[in-house]
Write a protein that holds these residues in place. Structure first.
Motif, PDB file in Angstrom:
ATOM      1  N   GLU A 191       0.829  -1.203   0.000  1.00  0.00           N
ATOM      2  CA  GLU A 191       0.000   0.000   0.000  1.00  0.00           C
ATOM      3  C   GLU A 191       0.869   1.260   0.000  1.00  0.00           C
ATOM      4  O   GLU A 191       0.603   2.212  -0.734  1.00  0.00           O
ATOM      5  CB  GLU A 191      -0.900   0.007   1.234  1.00  0.00           C
ATOM      6  CG  GLU A 191      -1.947  -1.099   1.227  1.00  0.00           C
ATOM      7  CD  GLU A 191      -2.725  -1.158   2.532  1.00  0.00           C
ATOM      8  OE1 GLU A 191      -3.517  -2.085   2.681  1.00  0.00           O
ATOM      9  OE2 GLU A 191      -2.502  -0.279   3.401  1.00  0.00           O
ATOM     10  N   ARG A 192       1.904   1.246   0.795  1.00  0.00           N
ATOM     11  CA  ARG A 192       2.773   2.421   0.859  1.00  0.00           C
ATOM     12  C   ARG A 192       3.507   2.628  -0.458  1.00  0.00           C
ATOM     13  O   ARG A 192       3.730   3.757  -0.888  1.00  0.00           O
ATOM     14  CB  ARG A 192       3.762   2.278   2.012  1.00  0.00           C
ATOM     15  CG  ARG A 192       3.082   2.403   3.365  1.00  0.00           C
ATOM     16  CD  ARG A 192       4.004   2.048   4.490  1.00  0.00           C
ATOM     17  NE  ARG A 192       3.356   2.244   5.764  1.00  0.00           N
ATOM     18  CZ  ARG A 192       3.761   1.694   6.903  1.00  0.00           C
ATOM     19  NH1 ARG A 192       4.815   0.916   6.893  1.00  0.00           N
ATOM     20  NH2 ARG A 192       3.123   1.911   8.025  1.00  0.00           N
ATOM     21  N   SER A 211       2.370   1.838  -3.403  1.00  0.00           N
ATOM     22  CA  SER A 211       1.396   2.394  -4.350  1.00  0.00           C
ATOM     23  C   SER A 211       1.184   3.883  -4.101  1.00  0.00           C
ATOM     24  O   SER A 211       1.074   4.687  -5.036  1.00  0.00           O
ATOM     25  CB  SER A 211       0.062   1.653  -4.220  1.00  0.00           C
ATOM     26  OG  SER A 211       0.212   0.304  -4.577  1.00  0.00           O
ATOM     27  N   GLN A 212       1.143   4.255  -2.831  1.00  0.00           N
ATOM     28  CA  GLN A 212       0.971   5.673  -2.498  1.00  0.00           C
ATOM     29  C   GLN A 212       2.162   6.493  -2.983  1.00  0.00           C
ATOM     30  O   GLN A 212       1.998   7.619  -3.473  1.00  0.00           O
ATOM     31  CB  GLN A 212       0.799   5.828  -0.984  1.00  0.00           C
ATOM     32  CG  GLN A 212      -0.509   5.239  -0.462  1.00  0.00           C
ATOM     33  CD  GLN A 212      -0.533   5.123   1.056  1.00  0.00           C
ATOM     34  OE1 GLN A 212       0.434   5.490   1.727  1.00  0.00           O
ATOM     35  NE2 GLN A 212      -1.615   4.596   1.593  1.00  0.00           N
ATOM     36  N   ALA A 244       2.036   6.829  -6.819  1.00  0.00           N
ATOM     37  CA  ALA A 244       0.925   7.693  -7.233  1.00  0.00           C
ATOM     38  C   ALA A 244       1.272   9.176  -7.131  1.00  0.00           C
ATOM     39  O   ALA A 244       0.587  10.016  -7.724  1.00  0.00           O
ATOM     40  CB  ALA A 244      -0.307   7.388  -6.387  1.00  0.00           C
ATOM     41  N   LEU A 245       2.332   9.510  -6.410  1.00  0.00           N
ATOM     42  CA  LEU A 245       2.745  10.909  -6.304  1.00  0.00           C
ATOM     43  C   LEU A 245       3.339  11.433  -7.598  1.00  0.00           C
ATOM     44  O   LEU A 245       3.513  12.644  -7.771  1.00  0.00           O
ATOM     45  CB  LEU A 245       3.768  11.071  -5.169  1.00  0.00           C
ATOM     46  CG  LEU A 245       3.254  10.817  -3.754  1.00  0.00           C
ATOM     47  CD1 LEU A 245       4.421  10.832  -2.770  1.00  0.00           C
ATOM     48  CD2 LEU A 245       2.221  11.859  -3.369  1.00  0.00           C
TER      49      LEU A 245
END
Length: 730
Positions: free
Chosen positions: A523-524, A526-527, A530-531
């Motif tokens: 999850e981290r 992907s975050q 996504a930036l």
């Protein structure tokens, strides 16, 4: 105080305020040599910044967290990362920011600039600091210039700078830095000149690449090289490069890209232009009355000098000087990508193949003479791969460090090590080995008869399935009784494996490590990706993949090397048994040869680890020990000091491992421990990585950990603050 000074206004009195690089540029300008438009931010600005923001005390605290002379390079990188993070989160005082913003806007407008260090002790006749501090190219606008100004200041405390200053004996407490801001000249070709060849004083060297000079300085692009005779001024040789890539300004920064086909067959300089660069550089040497190391670029046939400094390379290098190796630890992204490919496609398969071929040999069938030769052959194989480990695998660790710096610049997290949580994906080989151990311990846990058989070592009573799984484990991962990477003292002991499984069976079953680092890395990740919108997400994912490979290899490489080492010591043990008359042929005409071979290998053996806790008897032990917080959490338990392989077999669930360093081949014991305390320091060393994978509190960098703490002491480990407290034991 004036925070910005144009290079043209500098006087000899300003030399100590602006550093060697800025002052040399001002002299070039006054001497009539073309330089880019240049401003200087003097050392007073740096001093005022760290004083007014309260950073001076915090930097000092980081630098003296541990005796500087005892710091390893991993610890220096940790120190450098924390200081860089502090600086990146502290903006300039308002008045200073306004003055610098106004000056750079008036001088450059929206045109791109380069920011380069000009430390007080840089570019002198004694020390060049070439490649030590950071430079940033193609920065636009006042806000970005202020941000990168702080990054250049922070590089005063980079690991490379700290190591360099330690090697040459400079005082890190008095270090300070000015910064040069230059207009970027988008040169069609660029290069360097050594007006006196360090390898031959009669010659000069001119090197050139297409595009920006940064590609040459970083070692990303091979240059064409011309050698000139200093006396006759004639060219001696021209060595053409492959000319595959060049570096160009792109967005905010620079980009290494394929060279246009029209330029690949064309040298950056023709013969006449190369001679022109050489002769102009000789003029600079004459102007300064000393041989010079010069950087230049050429735009529309105009030669512009980016910097000049006295040549120091020939006098700096000495026996035992490790600066070149330290600098090799800092790699560019493109260099790391190439290294990753080499490691995955060439080196790792090579190490696996080498270990497997050594394992195929039946040592018992060798005559004594042949065994002596086999020991020498195995040592040569091990030495070869040990050299590869230091030349390629250790520098590859910079991949995760590079990711950490970029992550911190973008995310600006409170914890400068937050990025490690993204890198963890549970794919380490040592974790795979421990999962297989857990499978075996589950069998023991559910079968009391098997547990009884293990207690007395009755292998004939082992269930067939357990015996097969155990044999497969030993084949894949080796005997845990030879668990130390330094296997010099290894004598295989199946009983150690049995005792380990019995101890593990006392704990509840755990399918895989749990803890904060293992919960949400996907999850981290992907975050983070996504930036970066659009095509930037591809680059971000590529960088993340590289960093994860670097993180994983920091553990796996030691295991690959350990397998080869284990094959060496299998032959050594066979040799020792022969000499003791324990096995093999009894006719031993080659006994002396075997003794010589064993003696040769013995020189490879590591010195003993730190002496035991008995060394501090008679002295008052400190109650509280301060190190580096390397794994968050708090634990209390019984200390078990690990000095030899034998110390590993006595671990009980919840014991706290205290050691010099967690060797990768020791990590099978980690599922049993409650916390880890290490003498060796660093957030990205193997012990810290494994601790986070298991969610264990970990403190590293405790000087004399295995001397001060004793087996049986009750201790607490605070992995948040990096503190170990000895509660009882005296």
């Amino acid at each position: 105080m004036k925070w910005v000074i144009p290079a043209a206004e500098l006087t000899p009195a300003d030399r100590s305020r602006v550093g060697g690089k800025a002052y040399m540029l001002s002299l070039l300008d006054k001497g009539g040599f073309a330089i880019p438009k240049t401003l200087c931010i003097p050392i007073e600005a740096y001093s005022a910044y760290i004083d007014q923001t309260g950073l001076r005390e915090r930097i000092q605290a980081e630098l003296f967290r541990k005796d500087f002379s005892e710091m390893r390079w991993e610890e220096m990188w940790d120190c450098a990362l924390r200081i860089r993070h502090m600086v990146s989160k502290k903006p300039l005082p308002e008045e200073m920011a306004e003055e610098i913003s106004s000056a750079v806007t008036a001088a450059f407008g929206d045109r791109p600039v380069a920011l380069r260090s000009s430390a007080a002790d840089e570019d002198t006749a004694a020390h060049s600091f070439a490649g030590i501090h950071e430079s940033y190219i193609n920065i636009k606008g006042a806000d970005e210039i202020l941000t990168h100004l702080r990054k250049v200041w922070a590089s005063l405390w980079s690991d490379a700078a700290l190591l360099y200053r330690r090697e040459i004996g400079l005082d890190v407490q008095t270090s300070a830095m000015a910064v040069v801001i230059q207009e970027v000249i988008n040169g069609e070709c660029s290069g360097i000149v050594f007006t006196r060849n360090p390898a031959d004083k009669r010659q000069a060297v001119v090197e050139a690449v297409h595009g920006l000079n940064q590609a040459l300085v970083d070692g990303a692009v091979e240059p064409d090289r011309w050698i000139f005779d200093r006396k006759t001024k004639k060219m001696v040789t021209h060595t053409a490069a492959k000319r595959e890539q060049w570096m160009r300004p792109a967005g905010t920064g620079v980009l290494l890209e394929d060279l246009p086909s029209a330029k690949t067959g064309m040298p950056p300089l023709d013969m006449e232009d190369a001679a022109g660069v050489f002769l102009n550089s000789l003029s600079i040497e004459s102007f300064f009355q000393a041989p010079q190391d010069i950087e230049w670029t050429r735009d529309h046939h105009s030669l512009v000098f980016l910097q000049a400094r006295p040549i120091t390379a020939a006098s700096e290098k000495g026996a035992g000087d490790d600066r070149a190796w330290y600098l090799s630890l800092r790699r560019t992204y493109d260099n790391l990508r190439a290294l990753w490919t080499k490691i995955e496609t060439e080196l790792v398969p090579g190490m696996i193949d080498a270990a497997e071929k050594l394992a195929e040999t039946d040592l018992a069938a060798f005559s004594t003479d042949a065994l002596a030769e086999e020991i020498k052959r195995r040592k040569a194989v091990y030495d070869k791969w040990h050299a590869v480990y230091w030349a390629d695998f250790i520098p590859f660790a910079h991949g995760m460090r590079l990711f950490g710096e970029i992550y911190n610049d973008i995310i600006q997290p409170e914890d400068p090590y937050e990025f490690v949580n993204i890198l963890s994906a549970g794919e380490l080989m040592s974790l795979d080995r421990n999962r297989h151990l857990e499978t075996l311990s589950n069998m023991v846990r559910s079968n009391p008869s098997l547990a009884d058989a293990l207690k007395i070592g009755d292998e004939s009573s082992f269930p067939r399935e357990f015996a097969e799984v155990l044999a497969d484990f030993n084949h894949r991962f080796g005997d845990v009784s030879c668990g130390m990477t330094d296997a010099s003292g290894c004598q295989p002991d199946p009983g150690m494996m049995y005792r380990l499984l019995l101890n593990m069976a006392e704990k509840p079953s755990a399918e895989r490590p749990s803890g904060p680092s293992a919960s949400t890395p996907a999850e981290r990740a992907s975050q983070f990706v996504a930036l970066f919108p659009g095509a930037g997400s591809v680059s971000a994912q590529d960088l993340l993949d590289l960093a994860r490979a670097s993180y994983r290899m920091r553990d796996d490489d030691n295991i690959y090397l350990g397998r080869i080492e284990a094959r060496l010591y299998a032959a050594v043990n066979e040799g020792k048994d022969r000499l003791a008359g324990a096995s093999g042929p009894t006719d031993n005409p080659g006994t002396q040869a075997l003794k010589d071979a064993l003696k040769e290998v013995a020189t490879h053996e590591k010195p003993a680890q730190e002496v035991s806790a008995g060394a501090v008897e008679g002295h008052i032990r400190p109650r509280q020990l301060r190190g580096q917080p390397a794994g968050p959490g708090f634990a209390r338990g019984t200390a078990r000091v690990v000095l030899t392989v034998a110390d590993l077999e006595n671990f009980k669930p919840g014991d706290i491992m205290v050691c010099d360093a967690v060797e990768p081949n020791m990590t099978f014991i980690v599922p049993l421990v409650g916390a880890i305390v290490e003498r060796r320091g660093g957030m990205l060393i193997h012990g810290a990585i494994i601790a986070r994978e298991y969610g264990l509190p970990c403190v590293t960098g405790i000087s004399g950990a295995t001397r001060v703490i004793r087996t049986g002491d009750r201790i607490t480990v605070d992995g948040y603050l990096g503190i170990v407290t000895i509660m009882s034991g005296d």
